[in-house]
Design a protein around this motif. Structure first.
Motif, PDB file in Angstrom:
ATOM      1  N   SER A 179       0.849  -1.199   0.000  1.00 28.76           N
ATOM      2  CA  SER A 179       0.000   0.000   0.000  1.00 28.76           C
ATOM      3  C   SER A 179       0.878   1.240   0.000  1.00 28.76           C
ATOM      4  O   SER A 179       1.861   1.337   0.716  1.00 28.76           O
ATOM      5  CB  SER A 179      -0.934   0.009   1.207  1.00 28.76           C
ATOM      6  OG  SER A 179      -0.205   0.176   2.385  1.00 28.76           O
ATOM      7  N   GLY A 180       0.522   2.174  -0.842  1.00 30.04           N
ATOM      8  CA  GLY A 180       1.307   3.391  -0.990  1.00 30.04           C
ATOM      9  C   GLY A 180       2.420   3.280  -2.001  1.00 30.04           C
ATOM     10  O   GLY A 180       3.055   4.268  -2.331  1.00 30.04           O
ATOM     11  N   LEU A 181       2.679   2.077  -2.508  1.00 24.98           N
ATOM     12  CA  LEU A 181       3.753   1.884  -3.476  1.00 24.98           C
ATOM     13  C   LEU A 181       3.236   1.605  -4.879  1.00 24.98           C
ATOM     14  O   LEU A 181       3.878   1.976  -5.855  1.00 24.98           O
ATOM     15  CB  LEU A 181       4.662   0.730  -3.037  1.00 24.98           C
ATOM     16  CG  LEU A 181       5.407   0.927  -1.721  1.00 24.98           C
ATOM     17  CD1 LEU A 181       6.137  -0.350  -1.347  1.00 24.98           C
ATOM     18  CD2 LEU A 181       6.362   2.084  -1.818  1.00 24.98           C
ATOM     19  N   LEU A 182       2.081   0.946  -4.996  1.00 26.52           N
ATOM     20  CA  LEU A 182       1.541   0.595  -6.308  1.00 26.52           C
ATOM     21  C   LEU A 182       0.828   1.781  -6.932  1.00 26.52           C
ATOM     22  O   LEU A 182       0.118   2.527  -6.255  1.00 26.52           O
ATOM     23  CB  LEU A 182       0.563  -0.573  -6.182  1.00 26.52           C
ATOM     24  CG  LEU A 182       1.155  -1.899  -5.721  1.00 26.52           C
ATOM     25  CD1 LEU A 182       0.058  -2.942  -5.608  1.00 26.52           C
ATOM     26  CD2 LEU A 182       2.225  -2.355  -6.670  1.00 26.52           C
ATOM     27  N   VAL A 183       0.994   1.937  -8.251  1.00 27.39           N
ATOM     28  CA  VAL A 183       0.376   3.028  -8.995  1.00 27.39           C
ATOM     29  C   VAL A 183      -0.455   2.423 -10.116  1.00 27.39           C
ATOM     30  O   VAL A 183      -0.036   1.474 -10.780  1.00 27.39           O
ATOM     31  CB  VAL A 183       1.463   3.973  -9.577  1.00 27.39           C
ATOM     32  CG1 VAL A 183       0.847   5.060 -10.412  1.00 27.39           C
ATOM     33  CG2 VAL A 183       2.293   4.573  -8.463  1.00 27.39           C
ATOM     34  N   CYS A 184      -1.653   2.974 -10.343  1.00 31.97           N
ATOM     35  CA  CYS A 184      -2.543   2.494 -11.392  1.00 31.97           C
ATOM     36  C   CYS A 184      -1.920   2.765 -12.759  1.00 31.97           C
ATOM     37  O   CYS A 184      -1.420   3.861 -13.017  1.00 31.97           O
ATOM     38  CB  CYS A 184      -3.905   3.174 -11.270  1.00 31.97           C
ATOM     39  SG  CYS A 184      -5.070   2.720 -12.571  1.00 31.97           S
ATOM     40  N   GLY A 185      -1.972   1.783 -13.635  1.00 30.43           N
ATOM     41  CA  GLY A 185      -1.411   1.932 -14.975  1.00 30.43           C
ATOM     42  C   GLY A 185      -2.264   2.789 -15.890  1.00 30.43           C
ATOM     43  O   GLY A 185      -1.774   3.311 -16.883  1.00 30.43           O
ATOM     44  N   ARG A 186      -3.551   2.972 -15.574  1.00 29.27           N
ATOM     45  CA  ARG A 186      -4.443   3.769 -16.420  1.00 29.27           C
ATOM     46  C   ARG A 186      -4.421   5.251 -16.081  1.00 29.27           C
ATOM     47  O   ARG A 186      -4.338   6.092 -16.950  1.00 29.27           O
ATOM     48  CB  ARG A 186      -5.870   3.256 -16.314  1.00 29.27           C
ATOM     49  CG  ARG A 186      -6.106   2.066 -17.221  1.00 29.27           C
ATOM     50  CD  ARG A 186      -7.570   1.813 -17.345  1.00 29.27           C
ATOM     51  NE  ARG A 186      -7.924   0.817 -16.346  1.00 29.27           N
ATOM     52  CZ  ARG A 186      -9.140   0.494 -16.002  1.00 29.27           C
ATOM     53  NH1 ARG A 186     -10.148   1.105 -16.538  1.00 29.27           N
ATOM     54  NH2 ARG A 186      -9.358  -0.428 -15.117  1.00 29.27           N
ATOM     55  N   CYS A 187      -4.556   5.564 -14.772  1.00 25.00           N
ATOM     56  CA  CYS A 187      -4.714   6.979 -14.413  1.00 25.00           C
ATOM     57  C   CYS A 187      -3.533   7.531 -13.630  1.00 25.00           C
ATOM     58  O   CYS A 187      -3.424   8.744 -13.453  1.00 25.00           O
ATOM     59  CB  CYS A 187      -6.005   7.187 -13.618  1.00 25.00           C
ATOM     60  SG  CYS A 187      -5.987   6.413 -11.992  1.00 25.00           S
ATOM     61  N   GLY A 188      -2.649   6.695 -13.122  1.00 26.73           N
ATOM     62  CA  GLY A 188      -1.479   7.170 -12.399  1.00 26.73           C
ATOM     63  C   GLY A 188      -1.715   7.434 -10.923  1.00 26.73           C
ATOM     64  O   GLY A 188      -0.813   7.877 -10.230  1.00 26.73           O
TER      65      GLY A 188
END
Length: 150
Positions: free
Chosen positions: A117-126
């Motif tokens: 948590s806090g490390l992963l970023v969405c590939g679609r919206c950032g």
């Protein structure tokens, strides 16, 4: 809103007996952040500070998808055009320090099954991914924070 010399922002009364009068108010965190990040306080005129990112724009909502650009990536940046509160060198030093402070707050803040948590970023919206637990089974999955709030 007008910024005063050292006591905080001035705001005009909206109604009642003090309608139109200027009142001092204690600045909030958002106001202070905007002051520290805006190049106008270093005497620079900036145009294009909030460009629209088409990937983040939501259909039917014209005000979505805006992001704040750095002073160097503005469409137009004219230095030494306005009265300054701080020098340009001090402004750049402040921006470096603010970025370092922001980067220090990233990462996992808890122990447990959601270590990402806090490390992963969405590939679609950032936007950041948030942990979500499935009811009684407690199974963990990550979802885009944009989808988690709707």
């Amino acid at each position: 809103m007008i910024l005063g010399p050292s006591r905080g922002p001035l705001q005009r009364g909206r109604g009642g007996l003090r309608q139109g009068d200027l009142d001092w108010h204690r600045p909030n965190r958002t106001t202070l952040s905007n002051v520290l990040h805006h190049p106008i306080y270093a005497g620079a005129y900036a145009y294009g500070r909030r460009p629209t990112d088409p990937r983040r724009q939501q259909p039917g909502r014209p005000a979505t998808g805006r992001r704040v650009a750095t002073a160097q990536t503005c469409a137009i940046l004219l230095r030494d055009r306005l009265p300054t509160y701080i020098s340009w060198a001090q402004f750049e030093q402040n921006q470096t320090q603010l970025a370092a402070n922001q980067a220090a707050g990233l990462g996992s803040i808890r122990s447990g099954p959601s270590l990402l948590s806090g490390l992963l970023v969405c590939g679609r919206c950032g936007l950041r991914m948030v942990p979500m637990y499935n009811g009684s089974s407690g199974r963990l999955r990550y979802a885009c924070s944009r989808m988690a709030t709707t």
